[in-house]
Write a protein that holds these residues in place. Structure first.
Motif, short mmCIF file in Angstrom:
data_model
loop_
_atom_site.label_atom_id
_atom_site.label_comp_id
_atom_site.label_asym_id
_atom_site.label_seq_id
_atom_site.Cartn_x
_atom_site.Cartn_y
_atom_site.Cartn_z
N ILE A 201 0.87 -1.17 0.00
CA ILE A 201 0.00 0.00 0.00
C ILE A 201 0.91 1.23 0.00
O ILE A 201 1.83 1.32 0.80
CB ILE A 201 -0.91 0.02 1.24
N ARG A 202 0.65 2.14 -0.91
CA ARG A 202 1.41 3.39 -0.95
C ARG A 202 0.53 4.52 -0.42
O ARG A 202 -0.67 4.54 -0.66
CB ARG A 202 1.85 3.71 -2.37
N GLY A 203 1.17 5.41 0.30
CA GLY A 203 0.47 6.56 0.84
C GLY A 203 1.30 7.82 0.66
O GLY A 203 2.24 7.84 -0.13
N HIS A 204 0.94 8.82 1.43
CA HIS A 204 1.67 10.09 1.33
C HIS A 204 1.74 10.75 2.70
O HIS A 204 1.02 10.38 3.62
CB HIS A 204 1.01 11.01 0.31
N VAL A 205 2.60 11.73 2.79
CA VAL A 205 2.72 12.55 3.99
C VAL A 205 2.27 13.95 3.62
O VAL A 205 2.75 14.54 2.64
CB VAL A 205 4.18 12.56 4.52
N ASP B 240 -5.17 -6.25 -0.33
CA ASP B 240 -5.62 -7.44 -1.07
C ASP B 240 -6.03 -8.62 -0.19
O ASP B 240 -6.05 -9.77 -0.63
CB ASP B 240 -4.55 -7.90 -2.08
N HIS B 241 -6.35 -8.36 1.07
CA HIS B 241 -6.85 -9.38 1.99
C HIS B 241 -8.10 -8.84 2.69
O HIS B 241 -8.23 -7.63 2.86
CB HIS B 241 -5.81 -9.72 3.07
N MET B 242 -8.99 -9.72 3.09
CA MET B 242 -10.10 -9.30 3.93
C MET B 242 -9.65 -9.46 5.38
O MET B 242 -9.20 -10.53 5.78
CB MET B 242 -11.35 -10.14 3.67
N ILE B 243 -9.77 -8.40 6.14
CA ILE B 243 -9.36 -8.38 7.54
C ILE B 243 -10.60 -8.29 8.41
O ILE B 243 -11.50 -7.48 8.15
CB ILE B 243 -8.46 -7.15 7.82
N MET C 93 10.66 12.95 1.37
CA MET C 93 10.03 12.65 0.07
C MET C 93 8.51 12.65 0.15
O MET C 93 7.83 12.52 -0.87
CB MET C 93 10.52 11.30 -0.46
N ARG C 94 7.97 12.77 1.38
CA ARG C 94 6.53 12.79 1.63
C ARG C 94 5.84 11.54 1.09
O ARG C 94 4.75 11.60 0.52
CB ARG C 94 5.91 14.07 1.08
N SER C 95 6.50 10.38 1.30
CA SER C 95 5.93 9.13 0.82
C SER C 95 5.80 8.13 1.97
O SER C 95 6.46 8.25 3.00
CB SER C 95 6.80 8.53 -0.29
N LEU C 96 4.94 7.15 1.75
CA LEU C 96 4.67 6.12 2.75
C LEU C 96 4.46 4.82 2.01
O LEU C 96 3.83 4.79 0.95
CB LEU C 96 3.42 6.51 3.53
#
Length: 121
Positions: free
Chosen positions: A2-6, A76-79, A109-112
């Motif tokens: 999972i990619r995110g941002h800051v 991509d999984h059900m939790i 880089m403001r990335s996660l």
């Protein structure tokens, strides 16, 4: 993965698909639960009430909340997640959701990235 941002103010976010929409969730490493969700999602998720729990907040105050179980898609999984519902538009993603992941935050880089490192729950 999972990619995110800051955000500009340093808050880490990931997008979560919940109830047919994409929601921005704060990755809250000070929250050891699964998810805190807006009340508007409660009816759509058909939660199962499991009881009440007392949570200790960062300011030292305690709150008692209803806890529910819901099925949530995550990486991509059900939790099957224990969640609380609050009168807010903000979603909080806690460390219990990250138990199979490595969290990488690059503030300059403001990335996660959330990288799955364990195949089972």
């Amino acid at each position: 993965m999972i990619r995110g941002h800051v955000s500009d103010d340093g808050t880490p976010y990931v997008a979560l698909p919940i109830a047919g929409s994409t929601w921005q969730a704060v990755v809250d490493t000070g929250f050891n639960g699964y998810l805190e969700l807006p009340l508007v999602l409660q009816e759509q998720l058909h939660p199962t009430f499991v009881g009440r729990a007392t949570s200790r907040l960062a300011g030292g105050q305690s709150v008692e909340e209803d806890v529910f179980l819901v099925n949530i898609p995550f990486d991509d999984h059900m939790i099957r997640a224990a969640v609380t519902f609050v009168d807010s538009d903000e979603l909080l993603l806690g460390t219990a959701m990250l138990r199979c992941h490595q969290l990488r935050i690059d503030f300059p880089m403001r990335s996660l990235e959330l990288v799955r490192t364990v195949d089972h729950e």
